[in-house]
Design a protein around this motif. Sequence first.
Motif, PDB file in Angstrom:
ATOM      1  N   PHE A  17       0.805  -1.076  -0.011  1.00 18.37           N
ATOM      2  CA  PHE A  17      -0.061  -0.080  -0.061  1.00 18.37           C
ATOM      3  C   PHE A  17       0.876   1.186   0.156  1.00 18.37           C
ATOM      4  CE2 PHE A  17      -3.174   3.232   1.100  1.00 18.37           C
ATOM      5  CZ  PHE A  17      -4.495   2.604   0.582  1.00 18.37           C
ATOM      6  N   ARG A  18       1.910   1.313   0.865  1.00 15.98           N
ATOM      7  CA  ARG A  18       2.759   2.364   0.855  1.00 15.98           C
ATOM      8  C   ARG A  18       3.478   2.444  -0.434  1.00 15.98           C
ATOM      9  NH1 ARG A  18       5.548   1.281   6.592  1.00 15.98           N
ATOM     10  NH2 ARG A  18       4.211   2.705   7.929  1.00 15.98           N
ATOM     11  N   GLN A  19       3.702   1.673  -1.319  1.00 17.27           N
ATOM     12  CA  GLN A  19       4.296   1.591  -2.506  1.00 17.27           C
ATOM     13  C   GLN A  19       3.410   2.379  -3.542  1.00 17.27           C
ATOM     14  OE1 GLN A  19       5.510  -2.292  -3.322  1.00 17.27           O
ATOM     15  NE2 GLN A  19       7.406  -2.348  -2.416  1.00 17.27           N
ATOM     16  N   GLU A  53      -7.622  -8.157 -14.729  1.00 10.82           N
ATOM     17  CA  GLU A  53      -7.199  -6.688 -14.918  1.00 10.82           C
ATOM     18  C   GLU A  53      -8.028  -5.603 -14.559  1.00 10.82           C
ATOM     19  OE1 GLU A  53      -4.165  -6.135 -16.311  1.00 10.82           O
ATOM     20  OE2 GLU A  53      -3.825  -8.209 -16.295  1.00 10.82           O
ATOM     21  N   GLN A  54      -9.174  -5.921 -14.347  1.00 10.61           N
ATOM     22  CA  GLN A  54     -10.017  -4.806 -13.687  1.00 10.61           C
ATOM     23  C   GLN A  54      -9.969  -4.663 -12.230  1.00 10.61           C
ATOM     24  OE1 GLN A  54     -14.240  -5.602 -13.988  1.00 10.61           O
ATOM     25  NE2 GLN A  54     -14.642  -3.545 -13.155  1.00 10.61           N
ATOM     26  N   LEU A  55      -9.386  -5.661 -11.602  1.00  8.84           N
ATOM     27  CA  LEU A  55      -8.940  -5.239 -10.062  1.00  8.84           C
ATOM     28  C   LEU A  55      -7.674  -4.382 -10.142  1.00  8.84           C
ATOM     29  CD1 LEU A  55      -9.017  -5.784  -7.184  1.00  8.84           C
ATOM     30  CD2 LEU A  55      -7.578  -7.876  -7.462  1.00  8.84           C
ATOM     31  N   LYS A  56      -6.788  -4.852 -11.063  1.00  4.68           N
ATOM     32  CA  LYS A  56      -5.702  -3.993 -10.933  1.00  4.68           C
ATOM     33  C   LYS A  56      -5.890  -2.518 -11.489  1.00  4.68           C
ATOM     34  CE  LYS A  56      -3.114  -7.947 -12.281  1.00  4.68           C
ATOM     35  NZ  LYS A  56      -2.368  -8.942 -13.449  1.00  4.68           N
ATOM     36  N   GLN A  57      -6.819  -2.385 -12.305  1.00  7.77           N
ATOM     37  CA  GLN A  57      -7.207  -1.051 -12.829  1.00  7.77           C
ATOM     38  C   GLN A  57      -7.775  -0.064 -11.643  1.00  7.77           C
ATOM     39  OE1 GLN A  57      -6.099   0.703 -15.491  1.00  7.77           O
ATOM     40  NE2 GLN A  57      -7.373   2.540 -14.699  1.00  7.77           N
ATOM     41  N   VAL A  58      -8.725  -0.905 -11.023  1.00 10.70           N
ATOM     42  CA  VAL A  58      -9.465  -0.363  -9.766  1.00 10.70           C
ATOM     43  C   VAL A  58      -8.416   0.260  -8.778  1.00 10.70           C
ATOM     44  CG1 VAL A  58     -11.111  -0.631  -7.903  1.00 10.70           C
ATOM     45  CG2 VAL A  58     -11.696  -1.291 -10.278  1.00 10.70           C
ATOM     46  N   MET A  59      -7.562  -0.860  -8.279  1.00 10.20           N
ATOM     47  CA  MET A  59      -6.329  -0.473  -7.336  1.00 10.20           C
ATOM     48  C   MET A  59      -5.615   0.610  -7.990  1.00 10.20           C
ATOM     49  SD  MET A  59      -7.119  -2.420  -4.960  1.00 10.20           S
ATOM     50  CE  MET A  59      -5.573  -2.641  -4.037  1.00 10.20           C
ATOM     51  N   MET A  74       0.179   5.080   5.288  1.00 14.24           N
ATOM     52  CA  MET A  74      -0.710   4.015   5.756  1.00 14.24           C
ATOM     53  C   MET A  74      -0.032   3.043   6.749  1.00 14.24           C
ATOM     54  SD  MET A  74      -4.073   3.450   5.667  1.00 14.24           S
ATOM     55  CE  MET A  74      -4.307   4.277   4.091  1.00 14.24           C
ATOM     56  N   THR A  75      -0.297   3.044   8.093  1.00 15.96           N
ATOM     57  CA  THR A  75       0.383   2.326   9.030  1.00 15.96           C
ATOM     58  C   THR A  75      -0.524   1.266   9.771  1.00 15.96           C
ATOM     59  OG1 THR A  75       1.788   4.429   9.701  1.00 15.96           O
ATOM     60  CG2 THR A  75       1.808   2.798  11.061  1.00 15.96           C
ATOM     61  N   LEU A  76       0.143   0.323  10.091  1.00 17.73           N
ATOM     62  CA  LEU A  76      -0.544  -0.866  10.579  1.00 17.73           C
ATOM     63  C   LEU A  76      -0.406  -0.805  12.054  1.00 17.73           C
ATOM     64  CD1 LEU A  76      -1.963  -3.910  10.071  1.00 17.73           C
ATOM     65  CD2 LEU A  76       0.311  -4.851   9.898  1.00 17.73           C
ATOM     66  N   ARG A  77      -1.799  -0.524  12.725  1.00 24.37           N
ATOM     67  CA  ARG A  77      -1.553  -0.485  14.180  1.00 24.37           C
ATOM     68  C   ARG A  77      -1.683  -1.769  15.007  1.00 24.37           C
ATOM     69  NH1 ARG A  77      -5.784   2.442  13.501  1.00 24.37           N
ATOM     70  NH2 ARG A  77      -6.929   1.747  15.634  1.00 24.37           N
ATOM     71  N   GLY A  78      -2.382  -2.770  14.311  1.00 24.86           N
ATOM     72  CA  GLY A  78      -2.729  -3.949  15.172  1.00 24.86           C
ATOM     73  C   GLY A  78      -3.498  -4.869  14.481  1.00 24.86           C
ATOM     74  N   ILE A  79      -3.503  -6.284  14.614  1.00 22.31           N
ATOM     75  CA  ILE A  79      -4.082  -7.066  14.215  1.00 22.31           C
ATOM     76  C   ILE A  79      -4.899  -8.037  15.085  1.00 22.31           C
ATOM     77  CG2 ILE A  79      -4.143  -8.932  12.436  1.00 22.31           C
ATOM     78  CD1 ILE A  79      -1.710  -7.776  10.911  1.00 22.31           C
ATOM     79  N   ARG A  80      -6.169  -8.250  15.002  1.00 20.42           N
ATOM     80  CA  ARG A  80      -6.678  -9.519  16.066  1.00 20.42           C
ATOM     81  C   ARG A  80      -7.352 -10.514  15.129  1.00 20.42           C
ATOM     82  NH1 ARG A  80     -11.637  -9.734  17.572  1.00 20.42           N
ATOM     83  NH2 ARG A  80     -12.275  -7.606  17.237  1.00 20.42           N
ATOM     84  N   ILE A  81      -6.787 -11.548  15.133  1.00 20.75           N
ATOM     85  CA  ILE A  81      -7.266 -12.819  14.377  1.00 20.75           C
ATOM     86  C   ILE A  81      -8.368 -13.800  14.923  1.00 20.75           C
ATOM     87  CG2 ILE A  81      -6.593 -14.935  13.124  1.00 20.75           C
ATOM     88  CD1 ILE A  81      -3.864 -13.312  13.001  1.00 20.75           C
ATOM     89  N   ALA A  82      -9.564 -13.894  14.380  1.00 21.74           N
ATOM     90  CA  ALA A  82     -10.538 -14.686  14.806  1.00 21.74           C
ATOM     91  C   ALA A  82     -10.501 -16.056  13.519  1.00 21.74           C
ATOM     92  CB  ALA A  82     -11.901 -14.164  14.833  1.00 21.74           C
TER      93      ALA A  82
END
Length: 144
Positions: A17-19, A53-59, A74-82
């Motif tokens: 995302f940062r890239q 290809e549509q996903l790539k274009q939308v991204m 965009m910084t990852l603050r935390g992850i909680r996994i269920a």
Amino acid sequence: MEEKRIHEFFKRYQDIFRQGLKNEANMEQVASSYATAFIAASPARVMAGQNDEQLKQVMRQGFERYRQLGTKDMTLRGIRIAPIDAHHCLAHVAWTATYDRGAAPDVSIDFDVHYFVQQLDGDPKVFGWVSGDEQALLRQHGIV
């Protein structure tokens, strides 16, 4: 499903995302984060899509929009996994987006996205996500 691999996956996702915010994203790498098909839900709509290809274009368009809004990080603050089963989980991911406001001080906004993740033989893949009202949050903080 190993929690460590999910954490590593989202750290790579943050880097990708940062890239994208620097207009340097490898769109093949972006697409490799997603399953062959996915769903997305927010207060604005529910949609289904294919990893094509549509996903790539939308991204690409999404990264451009974030750059136009002044998103600089965009910084990852935390992850909680269920865990759901041996191959699926719900990852509650906390993010902070930082916006360049020019002469005004930067604005940081915390938000969460809930990702459905599948891990079969290879790396984890996102097959869905649920997010809040991004537009309302941006309006609330004076970004749009």
